[in-house]
Design a protein around this motif. Structure first.
Motif, short mmCIF file in Angstrom:
data_model
loop_
_atom_site.label_atom_id
_atom_site.label_comp_id
_atom_site.label_asym_id
_atom_site.label_seq_id
_atom_site.Cartn_x
_atom_site.Cartn_y
_atom_site.Cartn_z
N TRP A 170 0.88 -1.18 -0.08
CA TRP A 170 0.10 0.19 0.11
C TRP A 170 1.00 1.30 0.01
CZ3 TRP A 170 0.21 -3.26 4.25
CH2 TRP A 170 0.87 -2.87 5.54
N THR A 171 2.15 1.15 0.15
CA THR A 171 2.93 2.32 0.24
C THR A 171 2.94 3.69 -0.75
OG1 THR A 171 4.70 1.03 1.67
CG2 THR A 171 5.34 2.97 0.57
N ALA A 172 3.01 3.00 -2.05
CA ALA A 172 2.99 3.88 -3.28
C ALA A 172 1.53 4.61 -3.19
CB ALA A 172 3.27 3.07 -4.35
N ARG A 173 0.60 3.85 -2.92
CA ARG A 173 -0.65 4.66 -3.13
C ARG A 173 -0.81 5.70 -1.98
NH1 ARG A 173 -4.74 1.06 -2.19
NH2 ARG A 173 -6.22 2.59 -3.00
N LEU A 174 -0.34 5.35 -0.84
CA LEU A 174 -0.42 6.02 0.45
C LEU A 174 0.18 7.50 0.08
CD1 LEU A 174 -1.60 6.67 3.07
CD2 LEU A 174 0.24 5.20 4.10
N ARG A 175 1.52 7.37 -0.25
CA ARG A 175 2.47 8.44 -0.30
C ARG A 175 1.80 9.30 -1.54
NH1 ARG A 175 8.62 5.48 -0.39
NH2 ARG A 175 8.54 5.15 1.70
N TYR A 176 1.46 8.77 -2.64
CA TYR A 176 0.58 9.39 -3.68
C TYR A 176 -0.60 10.16 -3.28
CZ TYR A 176 -1.47 10.18 -8.36
OH TYR A 176 -2.20 10.90 -9.39
N ALA A 177 -1.55 9.60 -2.44
CA ALA A 177 -2.66 10.37 -2.00
C ALA A 177 -1.93 11.62 -1.00
CB ALA A 177 -3.37 9.37 -1.17
N TRP A 194 7.13 14.14 -2.03
CA TRP A 194 6.09 12.75 -1.62
C TRP A 194 5.81 12.17 -2.83
CZ3 TRP A 194 5.92 10.15 2.57
CH2 TRP A 194 6.02 10.87 3.95
N PHE A 195 5.80 12.91 -3.94
CA PHE A 195 5.60 12.28 -5.29
C PHE A 195 6.74 11.39 -5.55
CE2 PHE A 195 1.96 15.43 -6.87
CZ PHE A 195 1.09 14.14 -6.93
N ALA A 196 7.89 12.09 -5.32
CA ALA A 196 9.10 11.29 -5.51
C ALA A 196 9.37 10.10 -4.55
CB ALA A 196 10.37 12.31 -5.30
N LYS A 197 8.79 10.09 -3.62
CA LYS A 197 8.72 9.17 -2.77
C LYS A 197 7.80 7.78 -3.06
CE LYS A 197 10.36 11.32 1.56
NZ LYS A 197 9.90 11.65 3.09
N ALA A 198 6.89 8.35 -3.66
CA ALA A 198 5.89 7.44 -4.23
C ALA A 198 6.30 6.61 -5.53
CB ALA A 198 4.60 8.30 -4.73
N VAL A 199 7.18 7.19 -6.23
CA VAL A 199 7.85 6.85 -7.24
C VAL A 199 8.86 5.67 -6.81
CG1 VAL A 199 9.49 7.10 -9.26
CG2 VAL A 199 7.70 8.73 -8.94
N GLU A 200 9.39 6.01 -5.68
CA GLU A 200 10.43 4.96 -5.29
C GLU A 200 9.87 3.71 -4.93
OE1 GLU A 200 12.53 6.93 -2.09
OE2 GLU A 200 13.46 8.31 -3.18
N ALA A 201 8.53 3.87 -4.36
CA ALA A 201 7.83 2.61 -3.80
C ALA A 201 7.03 1.84 -4.86
CB ALA A 201 6.79 2.99 -2.71
N ASP A 202 6.71 2.52 -6.05
CA ASP A 202 6.07 1.95 -6.98
C ASP A 202 6.58 1.29 -7.76
OD1 ASP A 202 3.59 1.61 -8.49
OD2 ASP A 202 3.21 3.66 -9.18
N GLY A 205 4.04 0.07 -11.05
CA GLY A 205 3.43 1.08 -11.88
C GLY A 205 1.96 1.30 -11.49
N SER A 206 1.51 1.11 -10.17
CA SER A 206 0.05 1.11 -9.87
C SER A 206 -0.26 2.58 -9.77
CB SER A 206 0.00 0.71 -8.56
OG SER A 206 0.68 1.32 -7.54
N THR A 207 0.50 3.81 -9.69
CA THR A 207 -0.04 5.11 -9.91
C THR A 207 0.83 5.67 -11.07
OG1 THR A 207 1.92 5.95 -8.59
CG2 THR A 207 0.06 4.98 -7.42
N ASP A 208 0.61 7.04 -11.13
CA ASP A 208 1.02 7.76 -12.28
C ASP A 208 2.01 8.74 -11.70
OD1 ASP A 208 -0.67 9.48 -11.44
OD2 ASP A 208 -1.48 10.34 -13.08
N ALA A 209 2.52 8.38 -10.54
CA ALA A 209 3.50 9.44 -9.66
C ALA A 209 4.59 10.06 -10.48
CB ALA A 209 3.98 8.96 -8.44
N SER A 210 5.19 9.32 -11.48
CA SER A 210 6.34 9.57 -12.27
C SER A 210 5.94 10.49 -13.34
CB SER A 210 7.09 8.36 -13.01
OG SER A 210 6.09 7.66 -13.82
#
Length: 257
Positions: A170-177, A194-202, A205-210
């Motif tokens: 759940w880390t990527a989605r939590l950081r992305y939100a 935090w978008f950068a941290k989401a990229v690290e955890a994703d 590719g479950s989010t479009d954080a990058s």
């Protein structure tokens, strides 16, 4: 609805297969095949998945797994009232609280964020596993945003799971939100972090954080096909010009003569 020949019904989870054992063998096989189609299509063709879920529901409405699958198919097609009814039915059959977060999100979909927040504070939340509790936090934060309470949404997402350096499903989605909420509150520098941290955890590719990060950094993506067409167009124009010049040459000479 037609079932592809490669679908046998054996692809379903063993727990679901066990639930279907209460049905006659042929019926159980038909239900299983329809459930396989729901799982296969729900991401890419939600309406198709919904159709198969309705077939399964007609065949075995007293099976909790069928009600749950029908709920998720309805949820994927934004039929939130129907989804909520199916989730409630599945919960009555099993007594499980696992569906609590998605039920709360259905309330959001129905325009009842206050009800979502009531569910976020209910005793059922404490019975959820860690993944379920994080999901409930995401849903509650979404409800806060629906109500225009950006600061409250940000606080809702602040948690030990957000601060943890370990990467969980759940880390990527939590950081992305969290990043998205910060950006909505005009806290751009924090959002970028935090978008950068989401990229690290994703990792999957479950989010479009990058993409969101690149957008904040002012990076523009150019379609390679468009570039090729542009280059090709320029080359063609140049070739046409050269051809025209060659054609004009003799005519010019003839005119002189």
């Amino acid at each position: 609805m037609p079932i592809p020949e490669d679908v046998t019904g054996d692809e379903i989870d063993k727990d679901v297969r066990q639930e279907l054992q209460s049905l006659p063998k042929t019926l159980a096989e038909d239900v299983a095949k329809n459930l396989v189609m729901v799982a296969r299509l729900i991401d890419e063709d939600p309406e198709g998945a919904y159709g198969y879920s309705r077939v399964a529901l007609r065949l075995a409405s007293r099976v909790a797994a069928v009600r749950e699958a029908a709920g998720f198919a309805a949820y994927a097609t934004q039929k939130y009232s129907e989804a909520l009814a199916e989730f409630r039915a599945a919960r009555r059959m099993t007594g499980s609280v696992e569906l609590w977060p998605v039920m709360a999100d259905c309330e959001r979909g129905l325009g009842r964020p206050e009800k979502t927040l009531d569910m976020a504070g209910a005793p059922e939340v404490h019975k959820l596993d860690k993944a379920g509790q994080v999901e409930m936090r995401l849903v509650a934060a979404g409800a806060r945003r629906d109500m225009g309470q950006l600061d409250a949404a940000i606080v809702t997402l602040q948690s030990p799971e957000l601060a943890s350096g370990s990467v969980q499903p759940w880390t990527a989605r939590l950081r992305y939100a969290y990043a998205d909420a910060l950006l909505a509150a005009q806290r751009v520098d924090e959002a970028r972090e935090w978008f950068a941290k989401a990229v690290e955890a994703d990792r999957d590719g479950s989010t479009d954080a990058s993409d969101r990060l690149a957008e904040l950094d002012g990076v523009e993506f150019v379609d390679a096909l468009d570039e090729d067409e542009t280059d090709g167009g320029s080359e063609s124009s140049q070739a046409r010009a050269e051809s025209a010049e060659s054609a004009d040459g003799p005519e010019g000479e003839d005119d002189k003569d």
